[in-house]
Design a protein around this motif. Structure first.
Motif, PDB file in Angstrom:
ATOM      1  N   VAL A 173       0.839  -1.277   0.164  1.00  0.00           N
ATOM      2  CA  VAL A 173      -0.134   0.075  -0.118  1.00  0.00           C
ATOM      3  C   VAL A 173       1.041   1.206   0.063  1.00  0.00           C
ATOM      4  CG1 VAL A 173      -1.751   1.307   1.212  1.00  0.00           C
ATOM      5  CG2 VAL A 173      -1.753  -1.122   1.290  1.00  0.00           C
ATOM      6  N   ILE A 174       0.859   2.348  -0.905  1.00  0.00           N
ATOM      7  CA  ILE A 174       1.265   3.606  -0.876  1.00  0.00           C
ATOM      8  C   ILE A 174       0.516   4.384  -0.569  1.00  0.00           C
ATOM      9  CG2 ILE A 174       2.779   5.090  -2.544  1.00  0.00           C
ATOM     10  CD1 ILE A 174       3.950   2.405  -2.402  1.00  0.00           C
ATOM     11  N   GLU A 175       1.078   5.271   0.532  1.00  0.00           N
ATOM     12  CA  GLU A 175       0.152   6.331   1.037  1.00  0.00           C
ATOM     13  C   GLU A 175       1.077   7.724   1.310  1.00  0.00           C
ATOM     14  OE1 GLU A 175      -2.350   8.181   1.723  1.00  0.00           O
ATOM     15  OE2 GLU A 175      -3.386   6.433   2.327  1.00  0.00           O
ATOM     16  N   ASN A 176       0.559   8.723   1.562  1.00  0.00           N
ATOM     17  CA  ASN A 176       1.156  10.066   1.855  1.00  0.00           C
ATOM     18  C   ASN A 176       1.658   9.914   3.147  1.00  0.00           C
ATOM     19  OD1 ASN A 176       0.414  12.748   3.362  1.00  0.00           O
ATOM     20  ND2 ASN A 176       1.495  13.166   1.436  1.00  0.00           N
ATOM     21  N   ASP A 177       3.115  10.472   3.526  1.00  0.00           N
ATOM     22  CA  ASP A 177       3.514  10.128   4.850  1.00  0.00           C
ATOM     23  C   ASP A 177       2.598  10.977   6.003  1.00  0.00           C
ATOM     24  OD1 ASP A 177       4.185  12.613   3.866  1.00  0.00           O
ATOM     25  OD2 ASP A 177       6.336  12.343   4.390  1.00  0.00           O
ATOM     26  N   VAL A 178       2.081  12.052   5.697  1.00  0.00           N
ATOM     27  CA  VAL A 178       1.443  12.753   6.707  1.00  0.00           C
ATOM     28  C   VAL A 178       0.158  12.170   6.824  1.00  0.00           C
ATOM     29  CG1 VAL A 178       0.789  15.196   7.462  1.00  0.00           C
ATOM     30  CG2 VAL A 178       2.720  14.797   6.087  1.00  0.00           C
ATOM     31  N   ASN A 179      -0.525  11.663   5.897  1.00  0.00           N
ATOM     32  CA  ASN A 179      -1.856  10.992   6.278  1.00  0.00           C
ATOM     33  C   ASN A 179      -1.530   9.602   7.006  1.00  0.00           C
ATOM     34  OD1 ASN A 179      -3.294  12.338   4.530  1.00  0.00           O
ATOM     35  ND2 ASN A 179      -3.305  10.926   2.769  1.00  0.00           N
ATOM     36  N   LEU A 180      -0.400   9.021   7.068  1.00  0.00           N
ATOM     37  CA  LEU A 180       0.077   7.945   7.960  1.00  0.00           C
ATOM     38  C   LEU A 180       0.338   8.672   9.422  1.00  0.00           C
ATOM     39  CD1 LEU A 180       2.426   5.888   5.701  1.00  0.00           C
ATOM     40  CD2 LEU A 180       0.314   5.200   6.292  1.00  0.00           C
ATOM     41  N   ALA A 181       0.646   9.622   9.572  1.00  0.00           N
ATOM     42  CA  ALA A 181       0.934  10.238  10.703  1.00  0.00           C
ATOM     43  C   ALA A 181      -0.229  10.508  11.435  1.00  0.00           C
ATOM     44  CB  ALA A 181       1.736  11.574  10.552  1.00  0.00           C
ATOM     45  N   VAL A 182      -1.274  11.080  10.823  1.00  0.00           N
ATOM     46  CA  VAL A 182      -2.670  11.291  11.494  1.00  0.00           C
ATOM     47  C   VAL A 182      -3.191   9.993  11.708  1.00  0.00           C
ATOM     48  CG1 VAL A 182      -4.082  11.231   9.476  1.00  0.00           C
ATOM     49  CG2 VAL A 182      -4.381  12.568  11.575  1.00  0.00           C
ATOM     50  N   LEU A 183      -2.882   9.008  11.077  1.00  0.00           N
ATOM     51  CA  LEU A 183      -3.642   7.672  11.361  1.00  0.00           C
ATOM     52  C   LEU A 183      -2.869   6.966  12.761  1.00  0.00           C
ATOM     53  CD1 LEU A 183      -3.953   5.795   8.161  1.00  0.00           C
ATOM     54  CD2 LEU A 183      -5.958   6.675   9.531  1.00  0.00           C
ATOM     55  N   GLY A 184      -1.713   7.343  12.677  1.00  0.00           N
ATOM     56  CA  GLY A 184      -0.696   6.887  13.865  1.00  0.00           C
ATOM     57  C   GLY A 184      -1.008   7.486  15.162  1.00  0.00           C
ATOM     58  N   GLU A 185      -1.385   8.695  14.865  1.00  0.00           N
ATOM     59  CA  GLU A 185      -1.572   9.499  16.409  1.00  0.00           C
ATOM     60  C   GLU A 185      -3.089   9.311  16.619  1.00  0.00           C
ATOM     61  OE1 GLU A 185      -0.062  11.471  18.142  1.00  0.00           O
ATOM     62  OE2 GLU A 185       1.982  12.021  17.049  1.00  0.00           O
ATOM     63  N   HIS A 186      -3.848   9.059  15.744  1.00  0.00           N
ATOM     64  CA  HIS A 186      -5.280   8.513  16.132  1.00  0.00           C
ATOM     65  C   HIS A 186      -5.260   7.223  16.754  1.00  0.00           C
ATOM     66  CE1 HIS A 186      -9.471   7.163  14.959  1.00  0.00           C
ATOM     67  NE2 HIS A 186      -9.786   8.367  15.838  1.00  0.00           N
ATOM     68  N   TRP A 187      -4.489   6.341  16.393  1.00  0.00           N
ATOM     69  CA  TRP A 187      -4.319   4.877  16.835  1.00  0.00           C
ATOM     70  C   TRP A 187      -3.910   4.940  18.371  1.00  0.00           C
ATOM     71  CZ3 TRP A 187      -0.550   1.100  15.065  1.00  0.00           C
ATOM     72  CH2 TRP A 187      -0.757  -0.218  15.367  1.00  0.00           C
ATOM     73  N   GLN A 188      -2.467   5.633  18.291  1.00  0.00           N
ATOM     74  CA  GLN A 188      -1.589   5.426  19.542  1.00  0.00           C
ATOM     75  C   GLN A 188      -0.981   6.797  20.147  1.00  0.00           C
ATOM     76  OE1 GLN A 188       1.453   2.947  17.429  1.00  0.00           O
ATOM     77  NE2 GLN A 188       0.810   1.128  18.436  1.00  0.00           N
ATOM     78  N   GLY A 189      -1.338   7.710  19.587  1.00  0.00           N
ATOM     79  CA  GLY A 189      -1.065   9.249  20.292  1.00  0.00           C
ATOM     80  C   GLY A 189      -1.907   9.979  20.610  1.00  0.00           C
ATOM     81  N   ALA A 190      -1.718  11.186  20.417  1.00  0.00           N
ATOM     82  CA  ALA A 190      -2.458  12.489  21.055  1.00  0.00           C
ATOM     83  C   ALA A 190      -3.653  12.508  20.490  1.00  0.00           C
ATOM     84  CB  ALA A 190      -1.360  13.629  20.492  1.00  0.00           C
ATOM     85  N   ALA A 191      -4.052  12.023  19.211  1.00  0.00           N
ATOM     86  CA  ALA A 191      -5.449  12.139  18.561  1.00  0.00           C
ATOM     87  C   ALA A 191      -6.598  10.912  19.006  1.00  0.00           C
ATOM     88  CB  ALA A 191      -5.263  12.324  17.000  1.00  0.00           C
ATOM     89  N   GLN A 192      -5.988  10.194  19.776  1.00  0.00           N
ATOM     90  CA  GLN A 192      -6.931   9.157  20.405  1.00  0.00           C
ATOM     91  C   GLN A 192      -8.272   9.832  20.865  1.00  0.00           C
ATOM     92  OE1 GLN A 192      -5.063   5.423  22.511  1.00  0.00           O
ATOM     93  NE2 GLN A 192      -3.367   7.123  22.679  1.00  0.00           N
ATOM     94  N   GLY A 193      -9.268   8.974  20.388  1.00  0.00           N
ATOM     95  CA  GLY A 193     -10.789   9.433  20.799  1.00  0.00           C
ATOM     96  C   GLY A 193     -10.981  10.862  20.036  1.00  0.00           C
ATOM     97  N   HIS A 194     -10.251  11.348  18.934  1.00  0.00           N
ATOM     98  CA  HIS A 194     -10.529  12.506  18.171  1.00  0.00           C
ATOM     99  C   HIS A 194     -10.627  12.017  16.812  1.00  0.00           C
ATOM    100  CE1 HIS A 194      -9.922  15.456  21.153  1.00  0.00           C
ATOM    101  NE2 HIS A 194      -8.959  14.759  21.682  1.00  0.00           N
ATOM    102  N   ASP A 195     -12.041  11.712  16.319  1.00  0.00           N
ATOM    103  CA  ASP A 195     -12.308  11.217  15.038  1.00  0.00           C
ATOM    104  C   ASP A 195     -12.338  12.261  13.903  1.00  0.00           C
ATOM    105  OD1 ASP A 195     -12.438   8.736  15.985  1.00  0.00           O
ATOM    106  OD2 ASP A 195     -14.802   8.665  15.981  1.00  0.00           O
TER     107      ASP A 195
END
Length: 423
Positions: free
Chosen positions: A198-220
């Protein structure tokens, strides 16, 4: 002859229903982070207890579920616990950047097993660079202790530019890698690593990472803004990535910040990246400063912490423009959270506080503005999440496919054999 067709249809229907129900049991098991009992699976799927017991047994024989033994009693017989077999295979994440490329290996629950990084070769064209990336991934797999036969099932590669994910091509705006534009990166890398990519934009991956395990958990509905040499935003709306019609959503690097420059030479003067990209900020502070960009950035930040007026002025001006851009994005998206990442944010609270103040001044009901908690790990975290989701979906598709004569023989052949065959 017509009666035989009816009989075949009737015979196929129970098998189709069983495959669909088997998929439901596996999906419910995957959704549980830890062990799950058959009673819990019965409640989650709405199927009968005997059906769940039979289907769970099939999934155990296929190697997709583990039998963990009996759990604690709640008054009757102690229930047998099950768990999705996260060791069924491996996934990998790659984040390609101009200076450094980072790699990670994980199980099917996204738990990181190994990481590595290496300087990005500067004299390689796309083909040689993709080959180099595939060699490092294979080396990481071979050097990591994993159960025998559990191979690489999916890879996600994050690239610093706009990506058309469906064909796996670079849509444009990939600074430092201009020759990659319109290249079939996904297909080429898939051929080299021998696993779906799967090819994806790196910053798109970053927001997914923060939503999964970081500061954005609980913020859909949230926005991640990466502030470095390049600038970009990853946007989640209702828990889903927002890419836009041309895969350009979040490319705020070209946001026009100075109307006077629009008529002159916009793109080299008035866009956000030329104004507050890391190299521009450092150059504005000390045009004559020596050393590479990380060294000069560190000098600027040390000078600001020491209270040097010129350094503070440059950072304040940059933070103001960043705050304006963040506010403009927020007014369109209306997120509950803005996550900022990069050397300027990680150095201390001054830039972050200034951005908060600007956003609050522009927006009547501003979102919360925070720094990234994952930092450089955000993109890799997102890449592993996407790869595990791809494998889990392929496993479920295999279970929904035409029934084979012996599911056990496919499981014995290993993950790749199971995924490449119908069960």
């Amino acid at each position: 002859m017509s009666s035989k067709r009816v009989s075949d249809t009737e015979a196929r229907h129970p098998r189709q229903l069983r495959r669909a129900n088997r998929d439901r049991v596996l999906a419910a098991s995957m959704a549980k982070a830890g062990p799950v009992t058959r009673a819990e699976l019965t409640a989650a799927t709405g199927l009968s207890a005997p059906t769940v017991g039979s289907l769970a047994g099939e999934l155990v024989r296929l190697g997709l579920l583990h039998e963990l033994g009996r759990g604690p009693s709640t008054g009757g017989r102690r229930p047998r616990a099950l768990q999705f077999n996260a060791n069924y295979g491996l996934v990998a994440g790659i984040v390609l950047e101009g200076r450094t490329t980072r790699f990670a290996l994980a199980d099917l629950a996204g738990r990181t097993l190994a990481t590595s990084q290496a300087p990005t070769p500067q004299d390689h064209g796309p083909e040689r660079l993709l080959r180099w990336m595939s060699e490092l991934i294979r080396s990481l797999v071979s050097n990591t202790e994993v159960p025998a036969g559990r191979g690489l099932l999916a890879v996600t590669a994050g690239l610093p530019g706009a990506v058309d994910r469906k064909p796996g091509t670079v849509a444009g705006l990939m600074p430092g890698f201009r020759s990659w534009e319109n290249l079939a990166v996904g297909a080429d890398l898939e051929r080299l690593v021998g696993a779906p990519v799967v090819i994806e934009n790196d910053v798109n991956l970053a927001v997914l990472g923060e939503h999964w395990q970081g500061a954005a958990q609980g913020h859909d509905t949230c926005v991640f803004i990466s502030l470095g040499v390049g600038i970009g935003a990853g946007i989640l709306i209702g828990g889903e990535l927002h890419r836009g019609h041309h895969s350009l959503a979040g490319e705020i690097a070209v946001m026009c910040m100075a109307s006077d420059d629009l008529a002159r030479n916009f793109g080299t003067r008035g866009c956000l990246e030329t104004l507050v990209g890391l190299d521009s900020i450092v150059h504005r502070w000390r045009p004559e400063a020596r050393g590479d960009l990380p060294q000069r950035t560190a000098q600027l930040l040390r000078a600001a912490r020491a209270g040097e007026p010129e350094a503070l002025q440059v950072l304040d001006a940059a933070a103001t423009l960043i705050g304006m851009a963040a506010a403009h994005v927020s007014l369109v998206i209306d997120p509950s959270l803005l996550v900022l990442s990069g050397p300027l944010v990680g150095s201390g609270g001054e830039v972050l506080e200034r951005v908060r103040a600007v956003v609050s001044r522009i927006i009547p009901r501003p979102p919360k503005v925070v720094g990234s908690t994952l930092g450089e790990r955000a993109m890799l975290s997102g890449s592993l999440l996407v790869a595990t989701q791809k494998v889990q979906e392929r496993l479920r598709q295999s279970l929904r496919g035409p029934e084979s004569r012996t599911g056990e023989s496919q499981a014995a052949a290993g993950p790749a054999g199971f995924l490449n065959a119908s069960t």
